[in-house]
Design a protein around this motif. Structure first.
Motif, PDB file in Angstrom:
ATOM      1  N   UNK A 139     -49.728 -12.428 -15.686  1.00  0.00           N
ATOM      2  CA  UNK A 139     -48.820 -13.582 -15.687  1.00  0.00           C
ATOM      3  C   UNK A 139     -47.537 -13.234 -14.932  1.00  0.00           C
ATOM      4  N   UNK A 140     -47.035 -12.027 -15.192  1.00  0.00           N
ATOM      5  CA  UNK A 140     -45.826 -11.556 -14.495  1.00  0.00           C
ATOM      6  C   UNK A 140     -46.096 -11.487 -12.994  1.00  0.00           C
ATOM      7  N   UNK A 141     -47.269 -10.933 -12.673  1.00  0.00           N
ATOM      8  CA  UNK A 141     -47.647 -10.830 -11.256  1.00  0.00           C
ATOM      9  C   UNK A 141     -47.726 -12.218 -10.629  1.00  0.00           C
ATOM     10  N   UNK A 142     -48.302 -13.160 -11.384  1.00  0.00           N
ATOM     11  CA  UNK A 142     -48.422 -14.544 -10.902  1.00  0.00           C
ATOM     12  C   UNK A 142     -47.049 -15.138 -10.644  1.00  0.00           C
ATOM     13  N   UNK A 143     -46.136 -14.917 -11.621  1.00  0.00           N
ATOM     14  CA  UNK A 143     -44.763 -15.447 -11.471  1.00  0.00           C
ATOM     15  C   UNK A 143     -44.113 -14.839 -10.225  1.00  0.00           C
ATOM     16  N   UNK A 144     -44.314 -13.539 -10.053  1.00  0.00           N
ATOM     17  CA  UNK A 144     -43.755 -12.871  -8.872  1.00  0.00           C
ATOM     18  C   UNK A 144     -44.342 -13.447  -7.584  1.00  0.00           C
ATOM     19  N   UNK A 145     -45.668 -13.668  -7.628  1.00  0.00           N
ATOM     20  CA  UNK A 145     -46.326 -14.234  -6.434  1.00  0.00           C
ATOM     21  C   UNK A 145     -45.848 -15.653  -6.163  1.00  0.00           C
ATOM     22  N   UNK A 146     -45.691 -16.432  -7.240  1.00  0.00           N
ATOM     23  CA  UNK A 146     -45.184 -17.796  -7.062  1.00  0.00           C
ATOM     24  C   UNK A 146     -43.776 -17.756  -6.482  1.00  0.00           C
ATOM     25  N   UNK A 147     -42.968 -16.845  -7.036  1.00  0.00           N
ATOM     26  CA  UNK A 147     -41.598 -16.694  -6.522  1.00  0.00           C
ATOM     27  C   UNK A 147     -41.643 -16.314  -5.037  1.00  0.00           C
ATOM     28  N   UNK A 148     -42.524 -15.358  -4.732  1.00  0.00           N
ATOM     29  CA  UNK A 148     -42.677 -14.910  -3.332  1.00  0.00           C
ATOM     30  C   UNK A 148     -43.140 -16.073  -2.462  1.00  0.00           C
ATOM     31  N   UNK A 149     -44.128 -16.862  -2.986  1.00  0.00           N
ATOM     32  CA  UNK A 149     -44.636 -18.012  -2.258  1.00  0.00           C
ATOM     33  C   UNK A 149     -43.527 -19.013  -1.991  1.00  0.00           C
ATOM     34  N   UNK A 151     -40.370 -18.424  -1.872  1.00  0.00           N
ATOM     35  CA  UNK A 151     -39.453 -17.855  -0.875  1.00  0.00           C
ATOM     36  C   UNK A 151     -40.036 -18.003   0.532  1.00  0.00           C
ATOM     37  N   UNK A 152     -41.345 -17.682   0.640  1.00  0.00           N
ATOM     38  CA  UNK A 152     -42.007 -17.777   1.947  1.00  0.00           C
ATOM     39  C   UNK A 152     -42.033 -19.213   2.458  1.00  0.00           C
ATOM     40  N   UNK A 153     -42.376 -20.136   1.524  1.00  0.00           N
ATOM     41  CA  UNK A 153     -42.411 -21.558   1.911  1.00  0.00           C
ATOM     42  C   UNK A 153     -41.030 -22.002   2.334  1.00  0.00           C
ATOM     43  N   UNK A 154     -40.057 -21.601   1.557  1.00  0.00           N
ATOM     44  CA  UNK A 154     -38.680 -21.971   1.878  1.00  0.00           C
ATOM     45  C   UNK A 154     -38.263 -21.383   3.226  1.00  0.00           C
ATOM     46  N   UNK A 155     -38.595 -20.103   3.443  1.00  0.00           N
ATOM     47  CA  UNK A 155     -38.267 -19.428   4.713  1.00  0.00           C
ATOM     48  C   UNK A 155     -39.000 -20.108   5.867  1.00  0.00           C
ATOM     49  N   UNK A 156     -40.286 -20.438   5.572  1.00  0.00           N
ATOM     50  CA  UNK A 156     -41.101 -21.090   6.600  1.00  0.00           C
ATOM     51  C   UNK A 156     -40.496 -22.431   6.964  1.00  0.00           C
ATOM     52  N   UNK A 157     -40.082 -23.174   5.980  1.00  0.00           N
ATOM     53  CA  UNK A 157     -39.473 -24.487   6.234  1.00  0.00           C
ATOM     54  C   UNK A 157     -38.199 -24.334   7.061  1.00  0.00           C
TER      55      UNK A 157
END
Length: 176
Positions: A139-149, A151-157
């Motif tokens: 779950x922690x890993x998922x939260x981290x991945x979602x956070x990373x996602x 960030x990436x989506x935001x950076x991509x935008x």
């Protein structure tokens, strides 16, 4: 033994007096053929005293015998009562022993059943903790991945917007 001697002496005296009286009454005279009235009176007195003593002794003997019988009766009654009490105690103890024995056997059986169940519970508890830890880690890993996602989506935008703005500026500069 001292009791027997007076009785045996008294018995011999009684026989001697009886023989003397029988001889006097039957008319056969022994060595003492001419008994005076005083001697006769003394003999009768001694005999009556002796008979009175014998009767008294017999009475006492009967009294003692009755007391002994009464005591024996009481002892017998007490023995019966004690035997009854002992039987009651034994009867009382037997069902209790049986009940206690049955309950102890049941406790032993339950203890035997509890041991593997306890081991199973401990094993399942360990498995649960391990599964919970694994779940929490994932779950922690998922939260981290979602956070990373995010960030990436935001950076991509941002990058795309920036690129679009540059392209838009290029188009605007070509037109002008």
């Amino acid at each position: 033994m001292s009791i027997e001697q007076p009785q045996s002496q008294g018995h011999h005296q009684s026989q001697n007096l009886n023989q003397l009286l029988v001889q006097q009454n039957s008319g056969s005279l022994s060595f003492n053929s001419n008994l005076s009235k005083e001697d006769e009176e003394m003999s009768r007195s001694a005999l009556s005293t002796f008979r009175a003593k014998e009767e008294e002794i017999e009475k006492k003997k009967l009294e003692v015998k009755e007391k002994v019988q009464a005591q024996l009766g009481r002892v017998e009654e007490e023995s019966k009562r004690l035997a009854f009490i002992r039987e009651e105690l034994e009867a009382l103890a037997d069902p209790m022993r049986k009940e206690v024995s049955v309950v102890r056997k049941k406790i032993d059986t339950v203890n035997k059943e509890l041991k593997p169940l306890g081991h199973t519970c401990q094993k399942k508890e360990r498995e649960y903790k391990e599964a919970l830890e694994a779940f929490n880690e994932k779950n922690k890993e998922k939260v981290q991945l979602i956070t990373k996602l995010m960030e990436l989506v935001s950076e991509s935008e941002k990058l795309r917007m920036k690129k679009l703005e540059e392209l838009s500026k290029n188009i605007d500069s070509i037109q002008h």
